[in-house]
Design a protein around this motif. Sequence first.
Motif, PDB file in Angstrom:
ATOM      1  N   GLU A 321      10.853 -12.685  25.838  1.00 15.00           N
ATOM      2  CA  GLU A 321      10.027 -13.489  26.750  1.00 15.00           C
ATOM      3  C   GLU A 321      10.471 -14.945  26.687  1.00 15.00           C
ATOM      4  OE1 GLU A 321       7.912  -9.996  25.732  1.00 15.00           O
ATOM      5  OE2 GLU A 321       7.522 -11.713  24.426  1.00 15.00           O
ATOM      6  N   GLU A 322      10.635 -15.417  25.471  1.00 16.61           N
ATOM      7  CA  GLU A 322      11.022 -16.823  25.320  1.00 16.61           C
ATOM      8  C   GLU A 322      12.369 -17.093  25.940  1.00 16.61           C
ATOM      9  OE1 GLU A 322       9.516 -16.969  20.880  1.00 16.61           O
ATOM     10  OE2 GLU A 322      10.308 -18.921  21.516  1.00 16.61           O
ATOM     11  N   THR A 323      13.275 -16.178  25.711  1.00 17.42           N
ATOM     12  CA  THR A 323      14.626 -16.384  26.234  1.00 17.42           C
ATOM     13  C   THR A 323      14.609 -16.429  27.749  1.00 17.42           C
ATOM     14  OG1 THR A 323      15.392 -15.070  24.380  1.00 17.42           O
ATOM     15  CG2 THR A 323      16.991 -15.546  26.098  1.00 17.42           C
ATOM     16  N   ILE A 324      13.920 -15.445  28.318  1.00 11.65           N
ATOM     17  CA  ILE A 324      13.884 -15.373  29.773  1.00 11.65           C
ATOM     18  C   ILE A 324      13.199 -16.597  30.351  1.00 11.65           C
ATOM     19  CG2 ILE A 324      12.806 -14.103  31.684  1.00 11.65           C
ATOM     20  CD1 ILE A 324      13.559 -11.548  29.986  1.00 11.65           C
ATOM     21  N   SER A 325      12.099 -16.997  29.731  1.00 10.12           N
ATOM     22  CA  SER A 325      11.420 -18.198  30.228  1.00 10.12           C
ATOM     23  C   SER A 325      12.336 -19.395  30.157  1.00 10.12           C
ATOM     24  CB  SER A 325      10.171 -18.511  29.389  1.00 10.12           C
ATOM     25  OG  SER A 325       9.353 -17.395  29.341  1.00 10.12           O
ATOM     26  N   ARG A 409      32.996 -28.937  29.190  1.00  9.95           N
ATOM     27  CA  ARG A 409      32.595 -29.586  30.430  1.00  9.95           C
ATOM     28  C   ARG A 409      31.295 -29.023  30.986  1.00  9.95           C
ATOM     29  NH1 ARG A 409      34.022 -33.914  31.371  1.00  9.95           N
ATOM     30  NH2 ARG A 409      33.863 -33.620  33.605  1.00  9.95           N
ATOM     31  N   ILE A 410      30.843 -27.896  30.426  1.00 10.26           N
ATOM     32  CA  ILE A 410      29.690 -27.239  31.044  1.00 10.26           C
ATOM     33  C   ILE A 410      28.400 -27.791  30.466  1.00 10.26           C
ATOM     34  CG2 ILE A 410      28.526 -25.011  31.377  1.00 10.26           C
ATOM     35  CD1 ILE A 410      31.347 -23.743  31.223  1.00 10.26           C
ATOM     36  N   GLU A 411      27.485 -28.116  31.381  1.00  7.72           N
ATOM     37  CA  GLU A 411      26.210 -28.673  30.953  1.00  7.72           C
ATOM     38  C   GLU A 411      25.258 -27.593  30.450  1.00  7.72           C
ATOM     39  OE1 GLU A 411      25.217 -31.987  33.853  1.00  7.72           O
ATOM     40  OE2 GLU A 411      23.278 -30.924  33.645  1.00  7.72           O
ATOM     41  N   TYR A 412      25.142 -26.521  31.251  1.00 11.28           N
ATOM     42  CA  TYR A 412      24.203 -25.461  30.880  1.00 11.28           C
ATOM     43  C   TYR A 412      24.923 -24.130  30.953  1.00 11.28           C
ATOM     44  CZ  TYR A 412      20.061 -22.552  30.572  1.00 11.28           C
ATOM     45  OH  TYR A 412      19.127 -21.615  30.161  1.00 11.28           O
ATOM     46  N   LEU A 413      24.889 -23.395  29.850  1.00 14.56           N
ATOM     47  CA  LEU A 413      25.654 -22.158  29.770  1.00 14.56           C
ATOM     48  C   LEU A 413      24.768 -21.005  29.326  1.00 14.56           C
ATOM     49  CD1 LEU A 413      28.427 -20.690  29.766  1.00 14.56           C
ATOM     50  CD2 LEU A 413      28.708 -21.432  27.402  1.00 14.56           C
ATOM     51  N   VAL A 414      24.802 -19.950  30.107  1.00 12.42           N
ATOM     52  CA  VAL A 414      24.136 -18.698  29.709  1.00 12.42           C
ATOM     53  C   VAL A 414      25.212 -17.665  29.467  1.00 12.42           C
ATOM     54  CG1 VAL A 414      22.593 -16.833  30.414  1.00 12.42           C
ATOM     55  CG2 VAL A 414      22.095 -19.191  31.105  1.00 12.42           C
ATOM     56  N   VAL A 415      25.130 -16.998  28.330  1.00 15.08           N
ATOM     57  CA  VAL A 415      26.091 -15.926  28.030  1.00 15.08           C
ATOM     58  C   VAL A 415      25.337 -14.603  27.980  1.00 15.08           C
ATOM     59  CG1 VAL A 415      27.616 -14.967  26.281  1.00 15.08           C
ATOM     60  CG2 VAL A 415      27.695 -17.411  26.815  1.00 15.08           C
ATOM     61  N   ALA A 416      25.734 -13.687  28.869  1.00 15.91           N
ATOM     62  CA  ALA A 416      25.138 -12.334  28.857  1.00 15.91           C
ATOM     63  C   ALA A 416      26.277 -11.387  28.494  1.00 15.91           C
ATOM     64  CB  ALA A 416      24.569 -12.002  30.227  1.00 15.91           C
ATOM     65  N   ASP A 417      26.364 -11.029  27.220  1.00 23.61           N
ATOM     66  CA  ASP A 417      27.565 -10.333  26.772  1.00 23.61           C
ATOM     67  C   ASP A 417      27.197  -9.400  25.610  1.00 23.61           C
ATOM     68  OD1 ASP A 417      30.947 -11.597  26.096  1.00 23.61           O
ATOM     69  OD2 ASP A 417      30.190  -9.591  26.529  1.00 23.61           O
ATOM     70  N   PHE A 418      28.173  -8.673  25.116  1.00 20.37           N
ATOM     71  CA  PHE A 418      27.850  -7.738  24.036  1.00 20.37           C
ATOM     72  C   PHE A 418      28.533  -8.102  22.719  1.00 20.37           C
ATOM     73  CE2 PHE A 418      31.384  -4.638  23.381  1.00 20.37           C
ATOM     74  CZ  PHE A 418      32.304  -5.208  24.234  1.00 20.37           C
ATOM     75  N   SER A 465      19.938  -3.812  29.655  1.00 19.17           N
ATOM     76  CA  SER A 465      20.837  -3.772  30.814  1.00 19.17           C
ATOM     77  C   SER A 465      20.797  -5.103  31.548  1.00 19.17           C
ATOM     78  CB  SER A 465      20.385  -2.702  31.800  1.00 19.17           C
ATOM     79  OG  SER A 465      20.734  -1.443  31.326  1.00 19.17           O
ATOM     80  N   GLU A 466      21.980  -5.522  32.025  1.00 15.74           N
ATOM     81  CA  GLU A 466      22.082  -6.815  32.717  1.00 15.74           C
ATOM     82  C   GLU A 466      21.164  -6.907  33.909  1.00 15.74           C
ATOM     83  OE1 GLU A 466      26.281  -6.295  32.248  1.00 15.74           O
ATOM     84  OE2 GLU A 466      26.551  -8.380  32.792  1.00 15.74           O
ATOM     85  N   TRP A 467      21.092  -5.832  34.688  1.00 13.78           N
ATOM     86  CA  TRP A 467      20.345  -5.932  35.929  1.00 13.78           C
ATOM     87  C   TRP A 467      18.870  -6.235  35.642  1.00 13.78           C
ATOM     88  CZ3 TRP A 467      16.202  -3.298  38.039  1.00 13.78           C
ATOM     89  CH2 TRP A 467      15.789  -2.113  37.380  1.00 13.78           C
ATOM     90  N   THR A 468      18.364  -5.700  34.515  1.00  8.25           N
ATOM     91  CA  THR A 468      16.946  -5.949  34.190  1.00  8.25           C
ATOM     92  C   THR A 468      16.740  -7.396  33.764  1.00  8.25           C
ATOM     93  OG1 THR A 468      17.206  -5.296  31.858  1.00  8.25           O
ATOM     94  CG2 THR A 468      16.569  -3.570  33.430  1.00  8.25           C
ATOM     95  N   LEU A 469      17.756  -7.968  33.117  1.00  7.47           N
ATOM     96  CA  LEU A 469      17.631  -9.356  32.688  1.00  7.47           C
ATOM     97  C   LEU A 469      17.553 -10.274  33.906  1.00  7.47           C
ATOM     98  CD1 LEU A 469      20.174  -9.334  29.732  1.00  7.47           C
ATOM     99  CD2 LEU A 469      17.698  -9.190  29.635  1.00  7.47           C
ATOM    100  N   VAL A 470      18.398  -9.972  34.876  1.00  5.89           N
ATOM    101  CA  VAL A 470      18.373 -10.797  36.084  1.00  5.89           C
ATOM    102  C   VAL A 470      17.024 -10.655  36.773  1.00  5.89           C
ATOM    103  CG1 VAL A 470      19.431 -11.206  38.329  1.00  5.89           C
ATOM    104  CG2 VAL A 470      20.858 -10.600  36.369  1.00  5.89           C
ATOM    105  N   ARG A 471      16.519  -9.410  36.820  1.00  4.13           N
ATOM    106  CA  ARG A 471      15.223  -9.183  37.457  1.00  4.13           C
ATOM    107  C   ARG A 471      14.145 -10.028  36.791  1.00  4.13           C
ATOM    108  NH1 ARG A 471      12.798  -3.383  36.480  1.00  4.13           N
ATOM    109  NH2 ARG A 471      12.658  -4.329  34.426  1.00  4.13           N
TER     110      ARG A 471
END
Lengths: 842, 647
Positions: A321-325, A409-418, A465-471
């Motif tokens: 929850e915290e991460t997604i928020s 150079r990146i200001e905000y980075l999200v990594v969705a990986d394994f 699953s990635e798709w659920t994270l995006v949702r």
Amino acid sequence: MSEITESVTLTIDGREVRAVTGDTVLDAARRAGIPIPTLCAHEDLSPFGACRLCIVEIDNVRGYPTSCTTPATAGMVVRTQSKELEELRNSTLELMLSGHPNSCLICDDREDCEKYRPQPAKAGQSTKCGACSNRSGCTLREMSLATPASTLNLPTLYSPHKLERDDPFILRDHNLCVLCGRCWRVCEQLHGTPAISIVNRGREARIGTAFDRSWVDSGCTFCGACIDICPTGTITDRFSRWYPAQHRELRTSCQLCPQACTLDLIVSQGQVVASHMTGFKRPARLCALGRFAYPQIMSSAVRLLQPMIREDGDLTPVSWEETISAVAAALPNYRDGSFALIAAEPQTRESRRMYEHLAVEIMHGQLFSQPAGSGPDDLPSAVRDDITAGRIRAVWTAGDYLTQELLERIEYLVVADFLPSLAARRAAAVLPVAVLAEDEGTLQTASSQIKTLATPLAARGKARSEWTLVREIVQSMGIAGFELPSVTDVVRADDREYTVAPPNGDPRDRVADLPARFRGHVLADIVPGLQALGLRATEASAPVEQLVGFTVVARDEVVPNFHRLVIEAPAIARHAQPGQFAVVMVGEKSERAPFTLVDWDKEKGTITLVIEEVGRSSQEIAKLKAGQRIAHVSGPLGLPLPLDIPADNIASVPATPRTIVLGGGCYGVGSIYPIARAFKQAGAQVITVIEGCSEHMLYMEEELRSVSDRFYLATKDGSEGRKGGVQDVFLDLYREGLKIERFVAIGCSFMMRMVAARTAGLGIPLQVALNPIMVDGTGMCGACRVTVGSETKFACVDGPFFDGYAVDWDQLFARRNAYMRTEIEAIPQTAGNGLKVLQPAT
Amino acid sequence: MTLATLQQQAAQTWTQFARRDRRRVLIGAATCGRAAGALRVAEAFRNEFARHGLPFDSDSAEAMASTGAERVLLAEVGCLGLCYAEPLVEVQSGDGSSVLYQRVTPQLVPKLVETHLLGGHPLPHSALAVMAGEPILEIPKFEDLPMIRQQVRIILRNCGLIDPTQIDHAIARGAYSGLARALELGREAVTAEVLASGLRGRGGAGFPAGAKWAFAARSAGDEKYVICNADEGDPGAFMNRSVLEGDPHAVLEGLTIAGFAVGAHTGYIYVRAEYPLAIERLQAALEQMRAGGLSGPNILGSGFDFNIHIKKGAGAFVCGEETALIAAIEGRRGMPRPRPPFPAVSGLFGKPTTINNVETLAAVSAILQNGASWYTKFGTEKSRGTKTFSLAGKIERTGLIEVALGTSLRTIVEEIGGGVLGGKGFKAVQTGGPSGGCIPAQLLDLQVDYEHLAEAGSIMGSGGMVVMDEDSCMVDVARYFLTFTESESCGKCVPCRMGTQHLLRILTGLTEGTGTPEDLPQLQRLGHAMTKASLCGLGQTAPNPVLTTLRYFAEEYRQHIEEHRCSAGVCRELVEFWIDVEKCNGCTLCARNCPVDSISGEKKHAHLIDTSQCIRCGACRSTCNFGAVMVRPRAVDRGEKRVVANV
């Protein structure tokens, strides 16, 4: 146009049977449900006629033709059973077994032994069923157990072939091979020119390559078909061979490249341990990645398992929850075109669709799908320029695609990986994703098919699953319309199709075409065995050499799997007493393993141990060479075996016994030596018995004879000495009327348990040397606790010798089996010393 | 080109070669002759000619054209079959007679040249026979020699008489007249002729050749093959080799006729690589065939195309088995495959194929040359014609012979072969090589043909005949053959691969004195299983040497097991040597030959062997000229028997 298949009618065992044109007699019999034993025949291979088990009698045909090669013709009269056929088949099976380790098959105690040892020993060489990874699946064993006879009328002719352990992924133990030929026949069927064939003749005949090259050098594509079709334990999958037989199969599609081949996954306790072809015809073949890398990728020890966000400069594991928020709160700052999402092909259509929604529709940014096999250097230059110039300030990456310069150079980075990466270390949020069989959805393949993945397995750790994270993130951003309760809701029928670039070449036919990366990560780093196929690792895995420690004076394999190790350890040599043991730790990160001190030389300052290879740590020792160093050797530990009996034990026995009978089995053969010697020196009459599964597994006979007044051999297969084990000789001696003062038995837990069971009630004290799991060896940790009588004892400081009749054997077995899974997973997947790194094949 | 043209040319060349009124030296230089030193003898002749200033020529066509009667013709020919007497040299001085000399050494050559070649006086001491003309001095005519008298040389008709590198010689003596006749008769008639001749395959199986051809001829398809099996793998067999080296055209003609009858346009000769001279001869012969229009397109203007390819083997006995041979030609591992399908239906490259032995094809050419009814004059009703045999072992006159089938074994051994070497006691004849069996003394009057040999428990095989005397141990003989078959087993099928190993293990144990009574029923049981369940002939017949020796020499097996005794004195572990003081005269020869110095004794006094040092190599026994070294069972402490895990 379909062929009109005619049917023919023939008679088998008096029954009228319908066969189809092209059927062999075997095919016809199978159709009618009439059983004929076979070994070399396989429904997916052309008939070979080698094993001679499927012979039948046919009217007007001379001799005993093989039903697998004889075409069924109209009016044929076939008999599958007769006295002659039975005799010939039995002779053939007996001949076959005489060339294969068979002691377990004719051992009288097999059923009990397998009850207490549900898993075979993870030995180097499979010297018997009890040390064979294919014990539960072996056709030869099945056939042999179905034939009632516990003796073999022929001695076993063992072939002294070297274990082939130096190729990646596929292990070969040719001592188990019965030359059914299935392996090279399937190789020929799938690949045209086979990488393996039968080489040499007569007793030297074995499966091999041209000029004895390695399989890698012989053009093997590592499709693994030979493993799956081998009826014995000769060719095995290095990674999965020791996993227990209970498993389920899951048919799904591979996601390591756009080919998306169909696989049958073997799932054991929720974990994918192997991947098989769905059949043995050419279209079903797999490449080395789908066949071997797939399970290892999923089981990688460094998988990202926890969602994390950066708080006060540090990445902290938090709840989903915290991460997604956190991500949902940060992303809206970049809806001005400064957002880029780097997705990793191959991905499910659902992942891709959700990423499209997110990147393009919601974030008004850009979506880049990195082709399969690509890495950081393959990021389009436009993206790199945009990031460098600051036009892209926020990035979501689904793989390892960003170099150090870009990351800065990146200001905000999200990594969705394994797996971890440079990016993951600098990310503002790390989202662990489900991969491969944990993933759900549908795939668009390079051949424009849509394949549905099987029901996903539970993901490791907290991965999703990635798709659920995006949702979740999109919903958390307050955007409506993304309720999407299930994966089937994601892609709509009117969504536009997209094309997927076909893979380069065909890795199923050429190892050189194997993609080097998955989601940007270097595959050879995840699966080191791939290095031997020409894929480069970031750092070639070299064995870590131990530079300080105890010097190995010598290490010899005295009989298969048993190694005599001589180490320079002067302090131990000075203080060692019979019955004590030493703990050996090969490297700084190795396990501590206890071994009985078999011999010691005070002048030379050396100690001798006998080690049986049964798993990771003993395998490490088995590979030591003279001159190498062992990090730690501690000893002497444990209580020496008293030559008299302690007062609180059996009463009314003289202090120094007159006749003692010692029994040693497997490593116990070595362990019993110092005991025998000590008793001899103390003036007792020493009778020593040793047992082995077969006569070629016995060792140290000369040494033992020299310290014994009487010396006996027992073998489980009866190849030498008494057929049976130590306990049988003990009973023989007892029945002789010998006045035995004491029994001592050292061997595997089952052997010692059996001795105790059989000699209980004779009124003769029995001491056994217990071998529980042990860690520190000095009485601190409690791992080695055993129950003797009603008391808890520590084998390291109260033992290792205890009253054999008072040991709680069930508890000992249960505790010894407690870490079976971990032990299996600990076995190294590469050859270790000697792994070659090849030039990429042209 | 017509055959008549070729024959005209050939006649000229041959006449020049065969003239008796000129000086000529022929040297038997097939592999057997070479092994005996024939090439050194040839060189000695050339040196001698040079020394005398004698011009000499080989018999090449160019040389023949120019050579005059005074020049010496020197040529190398094939094997006459009297291998025991090699090197053989035929000398004619030009007076119409010709003498065959035996065991010629380079040392004898100067005298031969001076006294006979130039002087016209034959040397009776070294002579064996008169090849042309009346008997001279005591030298008998060749055809009257006991070794030759009973032979009927059809397969070997040209061997030793022609130069095998000259096609003209063969043509002059009838080669290719059979092919020409066949082309006129037409396919079916040719097959019918071969069938009528009663010719049975000479490779060992004895299947009627004509019937075999008919199967392939009947098979559908216009791509067919014929193959000549020249693998000759039996140890001690050299019949095929001699024919290929001495008269290759007999075989090539036969192969071409076979191709024609069956409807094939391509033929293969699969020759074992261990026959380099045969391969050389075949290659040269093939080139000459092509030059003469006898091979290739439109043979002799008949419209029949036929091409022959030579394929070399690579050292595997199993490749003599027809399906393994086919696999080898296809470039695959030489392993047999199950039948059906039979090669006549689906063979080489999946096409109808006929495979015939070298000897069968050499007989075919003779049959087409002379007619089937001529052929039926030889042999018996069920076994027509003649058969070559390589007579070897403990026989006075070893060599290559050819007799009409039905000839008795006694005739072969005693009259043709001259009896057992050194006059020792006859024990058995081993026929058929590693697939065959032993015929004991009581069956010496056996008629040698397919049926009678089979009844006796042996086989004709390819024609190997090894004579054994009282000093041969039959258990050891069986063991010897098993070492061969065990190492040659291709390994594909279980009964053969494992069975040969166990048979060998047991037999080795018997010869080492560790045999038990259970071994004999075990040998029978395994042998039975192998015979019935093996995939191919190698495994099916590998037990034969064991089973036949068990049948006729059970006593020897019993002695080995129960008495630990080898009465022939062969099995080292079971014998010890001792010196009979009555016979020993102290010549010290044995002591000087002992490799471990275990014999002691003074000169002229009886010697003594120290059995504790003796390694039982047998050197003393074989060097003693007085038969004083005796054999007796060895007394050893048997101890506990240990099962041999690895042979």
